[in-house]
Design a protein around this motif. Structure first.
Motif, mmCIF file in Angstrom:
data_model
loop_
_atom_site.group_PDB
_atom_site.id
_atom_site.type_symbol
_atom_site.label_atom_id
_atom_site.label_comp_id
_atom_site.label_asym_id
_atom_site.label_seq_id
_atom_site.Cartn_x
_atom_site.Cartn_y
_atom_site.Cartn_z
ATOM 1 N N ALA A 16 0.832 -1.196 0.000
ATOM 2 C CA ALA A 16 0.000 0.000 0.000
ATOM 3 C C ALA A 16 0.868 1.248 0.000
ATOM 4 O O ALA A 16 1.988 1.247 0.504
ATOM 5 N N ALA A 17 0.314 2.301 -0.583
ATOM 6 C CA ALA A 17 0.989 3.594 -0.635
ATOM 7 C C ALA A 17 -0.042 4.684 -0.397
ATOM 8 O O ALA A 17 -1.188 4.569 -0.828
ATOM 9 N N LEU A 18 0.377 5.716 0.298
ATOM 10 C CA LEU A 18 -0.487 6.854 0.589
ATOM 11 C C LEU A 18 0.112 8.090 -0.058
ATOM 12 O O LEU A 18 1.257 8.450 0.214
ATOM 13 N N ASP A 19 -0.659 8.726 -0.920
ATOM 14 C CA ASP A 19 -0.265 9.999 -1.515
ATOM 15 C C ASP A 19 -0.750 11.079 -0.554
ATOM 16 O O ASP A 19 -1.946 11.344 -0.466
ATOM 17 N N LEU A 25 -5.162 6.560 -1.336
ATOM 18 C CA LEU A 25 -4.548 5.318 -0.873
ATOM 19 C C LEU A 25 -4.539 4.332 -2.034
ATOM 20 O O LEU A 25 -5.561 4.117 -2.680
ATOM 21 N N TYR A 26 -3.371 3.771 -2.323
ATOM 22 C CA TYR A 26 -3.225 2.814 -3.403
ATOM 23 C C TYR A 26 -2.778 1.490 -2.820
ATOM 24 O O TYR A 26 -2.038 1.459 -1.835
ATOM 25 N N PHE A 41 5.420 -3.136 -7.533
ATOM 26 C CA PHE A 41 4.533 -2.124 -6.955
ATOM 27 C C PHE A 41 5.135 -0.724 -7.090
ATOM 28 O O PHE A 41 4.447 0.228 -7.441
ATOM 29 N N LEU A 42 6.431 -0.595 -6.839
ATOM 30 C CA LEU A 42 7.085 0.713 -6.973
ATOM 31 C C LEU A 42 7.018 1.224 -8.416
ATOM 32 O O LEU A 42 6.828 2.420 -8.647
ATOM 33 N N ARG A 47 4.756 5.206 -12.291
ATOM 34 C CA ARG A 47 3.993 5.574 -13.494
ATOM 35 C C ARG A 47 2.849 6.530 -13.192
ATOM 36 O O ARG A 47 2.357 7.206 -14.078
ATOM 37 N N ARG A 48 2.436 6.642 -11.951
ATOM 38 C CA ARG A 48 1.325 7.527 -11.577
ATOM 39 C C ARG A 48 1.738 9.001 -11.559
ATOM 40 O O ARG A 48 0.896 9.875 -11.542
ATOM 41 N N TYR A 49 3.029 9.265 -11.513
ATOM 42 C CA TYR A 49 3.518 10.633 -11.353
ATOM 43 C C TYR A 49 4.515 10.972 -12.453
ATOM 44 O O TYR A 49 5.207 10.104 -12.973
ATOM 45 N N HIS A 50 4.594 12.260 -12.742
ATOM 46 C CA HIS A 50 5.535 12.731 -13.757
ATOM 47 C C HIS A 50 6.952 12.382 -13.323
ATOM 48 O O HIS A 50 7.300 12.480 -12.151
ATOM 49 N N ARG A 51 7.765 11.980 -14.279
ATOM 50 C CA ARG A 51 9.140 11.541 -13.980
ATOM 51 C C ARG A 51 9.972 12.606 -13.279
ATOM 52 O O ARG A 51 10.901 12.286 -12.553
#
Length: 147
Positions: A16-19, A25-26, A41-42, A47-51
């Motif tokens: 799980a990850a929390l932005d 929550l992902y 997972f990482l 890929r969800r965020y700009h590089r």
């Protein structure tokens, strides 16, 4: 949660990850938690965020988190892995989000198989991200126990 000591079909692990900025929550349910699973997972998170955005990922000191393949990938992909001190998981801001998940998805449940459990977790995450300020959710988040 039923107390079962024989898990004839194995267990499942939740990555799980929390932005913090978006309050999202992902999560991903996996049958194992090897360094390859963590890296997968990482990569999804990356890929969800700009590089150009640096990602800070807070992790515990579980050895697969520190595997050479994981740390090298993180360094190459603008991801900083931040490790909590031993016995200090409460420093990770995601921990309080597991109490509602246990309450709403796991407590009193008996899913027929792992896929049904994974589906329930995914449904909860979608609901949670739409209702992150829901009063009952906030009450459950406050139940985290600090030792």
């Amino acid at each position: 949660m039923p107390a079962t000591y024989r898990r004839t079909h194995g267990v499942r692990h939740l990555f799980a990850a929390l932005d913090l900025k978006a309050d999202k929550l992902y999560g991903h349910v996996s049958s194992s938690k090897k360094h390859q699973d963590i890296l997968r997972f990482l990569k999804v998170l990356r890929r969800r965020y700009h590089r150009s955005e640096r990602l800070y990922v807070v992790l515990d000191n579980f050895s697969p988190h520190k595997h050479r393949t994981v740390t090298e990938w993180a360094a190459e992909n603008n991801v900083e892995l931040v490790f909590t001190p031993t016995q200090a998981s409460w420093l990770n801001r995601i921990e309080c989000h597991f109490a509602p998940l246990r309450s709403f998805v796991l407590r009193g449940s008996h899913y027929p198989n792992h896929e049904a459990l994974a589906t329930a977790i995914r449904s909860y995450l979608r609901w949670r991200n739409k209702h992150s300020r829901h009063a009952r959710l906030l009450r459950e988040q406050k139940k985290i126990k600090v030792v």
